[in-house]
Scaffold this motif. Structure first.
Motif, PDB file in Angstrom:
ATOM      1  N   ARG A  98       0.835  -1.214   0.000  1.00 18.88           N
ATOM      2  CA  ARG A  98       0.000   0.000   0.000  1.00 18.88           C
ATOM      3  C   ARG A  98       0.859   1.250   0.000  1.00 18.88           C
ATOM      4  N   GLU A  99       1.812   1.339   0.913  1.00 17.13           N
ATOM      5  CA  GLU A  99       2.658   2.528   1.001  1.00 17.13           C
ATOM      6  C   GLU A  99       3.612   2.597  -0.187  1.00 17.13           C
ATOM      7  N   ALA A 126       1.894   4.196  -2.977  1.00 20.33           N
ATOM      8  CA  ALA A 126       1.825   5.638  -2.728  1.00 20.33           C
ATOM      9  C   ALA A 126       3.139   6.311  -3.114  1.00 20.33           C
ATOM     10  N   ILE A 163      -3.878  10.326   0.250  1.00 18.65           N
ATOM     11  CA  ILE A 163      -2.458  10.099   0.572  1.00 18.65           C
ATOM     12  C   ILE A 163      -1.813  11.420   0.970  1.00 18.65           C
ATOM     13  N   ARG A 182       4.051  13.469   4.065  1.00 20.68           N
ATOM     14  CA  ARG A 182       4.428  12.363   4.955  1.00 20.68           C
ATOM     15  C   ARG A 182       5.175  11.280   4.189  1.00 20.68           C
ATOM     16  N   ILE A 183       4.654  10.912   3.009  1.00 21.60           N
ATOM     17  CA  ILE A 183       5.311   9.877   2.209  1.00 21.60           C
ATOM     18  C   ILE A 183       6.717  10.326   1.821  1.00 21.60           C
ATOM     19  N   TYR A 203      -6.495   3.038  -1.011  1.00 22.01           N
ATOM     20  CA  TYR A 203      -5.601   3.539   0.049  1.00 22.01           C
ATOM     21  C   TYR A 203      -6.385   3.958   1.292  1.00 22.01           C
ATOM     22  N   GLY A 219       1.063   0.188   7.351  1.00 22.95           N
ATOM     23  CA  GLY A 219       2.044   1.256   7.275  1.00 22.95           C
ATOM     24  C   GLY A 219       3.370   0.779   6.713  1.00 22.95           C
ATOM     25  N   PHE A 220       4.371   1.649   6.770  1.00 25.25           N
ATOM     26  CA  PHE A 220       5.683   1.340   6.195  1.00 25.25           C
ATOM     27  C   PHE A 220       6.326   0.133   6.875  1.00 25.25           C
ATOM     28  N   SER A 238       4.467  -3.135   6.150  1.00 28.59           N
ATOM     29  CA  SER A 238       4.688  -3.548   4.760  1.00 28.59           C
ATOM     30  C   SER A 238       6.087  -4.103   4.566  1.00 28.59           C
TER      31      SER A 238
END
Length: 587
Positions: free
Chosen positions: A179-180, A183, A199, A203-204, A440, A446-447, A450
């Motif tokens: 998912r991340e 993004a 998204i 932050r990404i 999303y 989250g990171f 994942s």
């Protein structure tokens, strides 16, 4: 069981690398160690620049922070190199978070210039601090120990370097297949679409900036304890450019491009250092010229790097998409209840009032059309409703919440999904990956989850949902094809599928029928009617009057930024003002 060519090559490479200390000369092992250390930094550059689209020339500074942090702690206080690792990563992460917070909001060429500025600052800081030995650096850095085993020799630390690189590569691969990760891959090509999917772009960007810095800091830690000496020279701007070029030459959009690029640059540099002194006294200066020529040629003729050429000859694997439990769905508002209320909406661009005190209501379960001549302000109203633009006055209320000043991602989370007048997809991503972006707001991995591969259940449900939406719009035959290969009309349909994947209460469609054939328009109309039966409300802008009149419950007509008339299709068709302003007919 027949192994694929790609798997055979991978297994062969792993066997050769594992056996290298038993057959290769010491100098070869040293070169391989440097390749592994450089590849760690280049891996971060691939994530940050090649995938995320953020150009950084300052990664060498983060390598230096990691190297100096562990060297200072282990020599000044006699701490363990493993404690030095914690300190190096902690300090690198803090500095990266601070620098990212103040530079990642910069756009265009200002971001690369910002990375050059702080990269140079950190480099000169290393050479001017007494506690870091100034330009003389820090000597006597202790080797790494694993229990009683010393990694002082190059062939001993070799396995640690390549083990760390393998683990980091697997973690980043897992991250990008999530998912991340989607993004991150969606960042290239503008932020409006990304924010409309719920998204947080900043932050990404900040997270991948810190991850890339941590990989560089980890590389610095390995470098310090391998070379046993740290000085400012390896962390200057030249090395920052070289790390970037490693990623570009290897293939900045591919994880293995980091290793390929690091190997090519390191081996080429070693070859030039041996060969150029035979042609010139000052071979070092000639080396810079040769690399400059290679940089220019690569950027001119092979911007994709080496990996695309390799992958062209390897078969692509297409994982079957299994049916899974559906993702949680939102509770739809009861048909007929107030859903969206727009009151006295005003938007100015300079002295032009693009939207002038426009107001209308949308009830749950309706299909409402917004029509008018070109330049009437329809798409501007859509952008105000979805948060892509901020109004100068007026209010927008959705499901009882005032969203007039809300950001795009908060509006998406509230239950509004949209398409765009000018198609906004990610052409290089597959159809299913584009639709997965729509899920999303309905997923939570989250990171860290994942990267550790703890998201597989949710990911399976998201993929099943995306495939279901592709089937719904008639695009499920080849879900792994690149979205950019579709004709424009089918790309618009793909946007609709992405919006539906968000499970919206209100779907806002900007000219969805543009570029469609008549059968495709009829299929789209049937889809929208089916959505209405399911409780999904539709607000659309469309220039095809016949399409709109046969589909919608109510129509709002705009002209010169103002609302001209509102009513049922029959009332609007009979209105003389509409005939004059929009249909070009005088009654």
């Amino acid at each position: 069981m027949k192994l694929r060519p790609g798997a055979v090559l991978l297994v062969a490479a792993i066997v050769i690398l594992l056996a290298a200390p038993f057959w290769a000369a010491e100098f070869t092992i040293t070169l391989l160690n440097y390749i592994g250390i450089y590849a760690l930094v280049a891996l971060g550059v691939v994530l940050l620049t090649g995938v995320g689209g953020l150009t950084s020339f300052g990664q060498a500074a983060f390598v230096g922070i990691g190297a100096y942090a562990t060297a200072w702690l282990t020599t000044a206080y006699g701490a363990s190199p493993w404690l030095g690792l914690v300190f190096a990563l902690g300090l690198t992460g803090i500095v990266a978070a601070f620098l990212g917070a103040i530079t990642l909001r910069l756009g265009g060429h200002f971001l690369p210039l910002g990375t050059i500025a702080w990269g140079l600052s950190i480099y000169f800081l290393f050479g001017n601090m007494d506690s870091l030995g100034r330009n003389n650096g820090i000597t006597g850095v202790p080797p790494i120990f694993i229990g009683p085993l010393s990694l002082a020799r190059n062939d001993a630390i070799y396995y640690l370097i390549w083990g760390v690189l393998a683990a980091a590569t697997i973690v980043i691969a897992h991250l990008l297949d999530s998912r991340e990760g989607r993004a991150v891959r969606s960042l290239r090509g503008g932020v409006v679409m990304v924010e409309s999917l719920g998204i947080s772009v900043f932050r990404i960007r900040l997270v991948i900036f810190v991850i890339a810095a941590l990989l560089a800091g980890l590389s610095g830690w390995l470098y310090a304890h391998m070379s046993r000496y740290v000085s400012p020279a390896p962390f200057d701007l030249h090395m920052g450019i070289q790390y970037l070029f490693m990623a570009i030459l290897g293939g900045s959009g591919h994880i293995l491009g980091a290793l390929v690029g690091a190997a090519l640059i390191t081996l080429l540099q070693n070859f030039l250092q041996d060969a150029l002194p035979h042609f010139a006294r000052n071979g070092q200066q000639l080396e810079v010229i040769v690399f400059a020529v290679i940089y220019v040629l690569a950027l001119q003729f092979a911007r994709g790097g080496v990996m695309p050429f390799v992958l062209r000859y390897l078969p692509r694997t297409k994982t079957p998409i299994a049916t899974a439990e559906p993702l949680p769905r939102r509770a739809m508002p009861q048909t007929g209840m107030p859903l969206l209320s727009v009151e006295r909406l005003l938007k100015r661009f300079g002295g032009l009032e693009a939207v002038s005190r426009v107001g209308f209501d949308v009830k749950a379960g309706e299909i409402v059309g917004l029509i008018g001549p070109n330049g009437a302000g329809k798409s501007t109203v859509f952008n105000l409703i979805t948060g892509a633009l901020k109004s100068d006055d007026g209010t927008i209320v959705f499901l009882g919440q005032d969203i007039t000043r809300a950001g795009q991602r908060h509006i998406a989370e509230a239950g509004i999904a949209r398409t765009f007048q000018h198609v906004k997809l990610r052409p290089s991503l597959s159809l299913i990956d584009n639709v997965l972006l729509g899920t999303y707001v309905r997923t939570r991995a989250g990171f860290l989850t994942s990267a550790l591969r703890l998201d597989r259940g949710e990911e399976a449900r998201a993929r099943s949902e995306a495939l279901a939406q592709l089937k719904r719009v008639g695009l499920a035959e080849q879900p792994y094809n690149a979205a950019g290969n579709l004709p424009l009309g089918r790309q618009r349909i793909l946007e609709v599928a992405r919006a539906l994947a968000a499970d919206p209460a209100l779907i806002v469609l900007d000219e969805p029928a543009a570029g469609l054939s008549r059968p495709e328009k009829m299929a789209l109309a049937e889809l929208l009617r089916a959505l209405r039966k399911e409780g999904v409300t539709v607000l659309l802008v469309e220039h095809d009057v016949e399409f709109v009149m046969g589909l919608v419950d109510r129509i709002v007509v705009m002209d010169f930024g103002s609302k001209l008339v509102e009513g049922t299709p029959a009332v609007v068709r009979a209105d003389t003002r509409v005939q004059e302003a929009y249909l070009g007919i005088v009654a």
